[in-house]
Each structure stands twice: as C-alpha cells, then as structure tokens.
Design a protein around this motif. Sequence first.
Motif, mmCIF file in Angstrom:
data_model
loop_
_atom_site.group_PDB
_atom_site.id
_atom_site.type_symbol
_atom_site.label_atom_id
_atom_site.label_comp_id
_atom_site.label_asym_id
_atom_site.label_seq_id
_atom_site.Cartn_x
_atom_site.Cartn_y
_atom_site.Cartn_z
ATOM 1 N N THR A 85 -38.532 -11.445 -33.872
ATOM 2 C CA THR A 85 -39.967 -11.376 -34.139
ATOM 3 C C THR A 85 -40.361 -9.987 -34.619
ATOM 4 O O THR A 85 -41.292 -9.835 -35.414
ATOM 5 C CB THR A 85 -40.765 -11.750 -32.886
ATOM 6 N N GLU A 129 -42.492 -9.118 -37.994
ATOM 7 C CA GLU A 129 -43.702 -8.289 -37.961
ATOM 8 C C GLU A 129 -43.585 -7.116 -38.923
ATOM 9 O O GLU A 129 -44.551 -6.751 -39.610
ATOM 10 C CB GLU A 129 -43.932 -7.767 -36.534
ATOM 11 N N GLN A 134 -34.655 -20.942 -33.671
ATOM 12 C CA GLN A 134 -35.310 -19.672 -33.980
ATOM 13 C C GLN A 134 -35.141 -19.305 -35.458
ATOM 14 O O GLN A 134 -36.077 -18.831 -36.104
ATOM 15 C CB GLN A 134 -34.740 -18.559 -33.103
ATOM 16 N N ARG A 150 -38.762 -21.581 -35.975
ATOM 17 C CA ARG A 150 -39.724 -20.595 -35.473
ATOM 18 C C ARG A 150 -40.031 -19.536 -36.523
ATOM 19 O O ARG A 150 -41.199 -19.141 -36.706
ATOM 20 C CB ARG A 150 -39.204 -19.930 -34.197
ATOM 21 N N SER A 151 -39.012 -19.066 -37.227
ATOM 22 C CA SER A 151 -39.228 -18.019 -38.233
ATOM 23 C C SER A 151 -40.191 -18.489 -39.322
ATOM 24 O O SER A 151 -41.033 -17.719 -39.796
ATOM 25 C CB SER A 151 -37.902 -17.596 -38.860
ATOM 26 N N LEU A 161 -43.755 -18.363 -37.919
ATOM 27 C CA LEU A 161 -44.217 -16.980 -37.775
ATOM 28 C C LEU A 161 -44.494 -16.334 -39.139
ATOM 29 O O LEU A 161 -45.495 -15.628 -39.308
ATOM 30 C CB LEU A 161 -43.182 -16.155 -37.008
#
Length: 272
Positions: free
Chosen positions: A63, A67, A104, A108-109, A112
């Motif tokens: 994460t 970011e 992930q 998830r990526s 995000l």
Amino acid sequence: MPRALITGGSRGVGARLAAILAADGVDVTITYRRSRESADEVVAGIRAAGGSAKAVRLELESTDDIEALFADGARFDWLVANAAASAFKPIERLSPSNLERSWQTNVRSFVLLAQRAVTRMPRSGRIVAVTSYGAQRAFPAYGAIGADKAALESWVRHMAAEFGERGITVNAVNGGLFDTDSFRHYYDDPALPDAATMAERVPLGRIGTPDDLAYAVRFLLSPEASYITGHTLVVDGGLTIVAPPYWSEVRAAQRESREPERRETTGEERPR
C-alpha cells in the motif's frame, strides 16, 4: 497531453500498449516489479521515437508503494491495470500465503489504484482492467488467478456505476491466448497441449499477439468509446465461443476419412 499509468509495462502487452499510446502523444508511466532493465529499455525506445515516458518500480502488494505513486499531486487521466501474478497450482495445494498474495496483487491493488486515481481524473478519465479467459472458464492450475480476474470484472461493473456521474468510464479487456512470457511459462508443461495444438482450437487459427490486446485497450481509452462503460470486451480470437469437439480436430478427422475416396477418384489402386 493525456497521462496514462500502465501497471506491468516492462514487457508483453503492457510494453506494446505503452509504445502505442506514446506514439499517440500520451505521457506514459509504466510500472515494473523486478526487471528495471526491461522497463528502462521500453522507456528508452519510446523516448527515441519522440515520445514521453518514465518507469517506476511498484510492488502491487505494498500500500505504501501505491500511495507513493500519487505523492506530490501526481495525476493520471487513464489507468490501465495490466500487471498480474499468482501461483499456478491445483486448488488443494494453494497455501494461505498463495491466496493472500494473489488477491493483494491482482484485486486489492486495482481497487486502491482506482480509488486514488479517480479523485484527480477529468470527466474524460478512463480505467481499464486487463483480465483473462480464466475469469469465465476453468482450466488446470488457474484457480487462484482466474478467480481474481473474475473479481476484477465485478469491480469494473461496480466502479462504472459509481464513477459514471463523473464522466469516467471503467471497462475490462478479457484476453485469450497471447504470445507473451506468461503464456510460454504456463504452457511450458509437458502435461498440457502444446502451443500449436491450442492455436488450432482458436477459431481464428492463431495465438494472439500483444498488439491484438493492446489495440483493444487503446480503443476503450479513446473518445470513440466514451459511451461504453461497465463492459468486458472479449479479445480471444473466438476461443471462448467454442467447446469440444473442436472444429480443427473434426476437420482433421474428416480429411482422414475422405482419403481413401480421394485415392479412388484419382485412379490410385485401393488397398485390398
């Protein structure tokens, strides 16, 4: 100048898409995980042709890395989630770590990245997820990533419904068999049919090229696709419209069964 972020842009479809978009005048950022040398080669090729590009290392499981992509007010008009990785194992051999890392990396990526990108996108913003026919069809040792790809297509529909009021489209491109490192890695197994056999089972009679998929993504990013959203475009040469018995195998059997007749009509003596 539009700005595009392409994950997994150091090789295969991602590298070709980056080159194609850069030639269209797009400022391209590609991400890589391991091969900085390959990513630098892609960027160098684009710049040598007069385009604008840069490469950024991105660990999709992190994460913090995601970011960092959007630090200092960075924005992208287009997001293409192309990178993927997973363990090719039978379901009963998938460990909790395999499952977690696969989710992930692939699912998830994407969520995000879309969350962060969409807040800075213009009304003409575009999001495209690259999936595969494993999202719709089951085949050996593909359960983890196939389920992840199916999840991406579901996320695409939900994002399209939610982001539509901002004028942002969200779509997926579902690819079949393409001549990439991933394809060669998967089919480098003596228990599986070889590439030539698989190509014969595709109605168009060939394995796809990275360009075939890259140009489909390019279309969904274009103004011509501005009223298409929440859609999964299948680009597979017809692979997922067929089922056993395959036409290639039936035609081969038909040719073989007609062979004695052909010999008779050409005056050749039939064996007794």
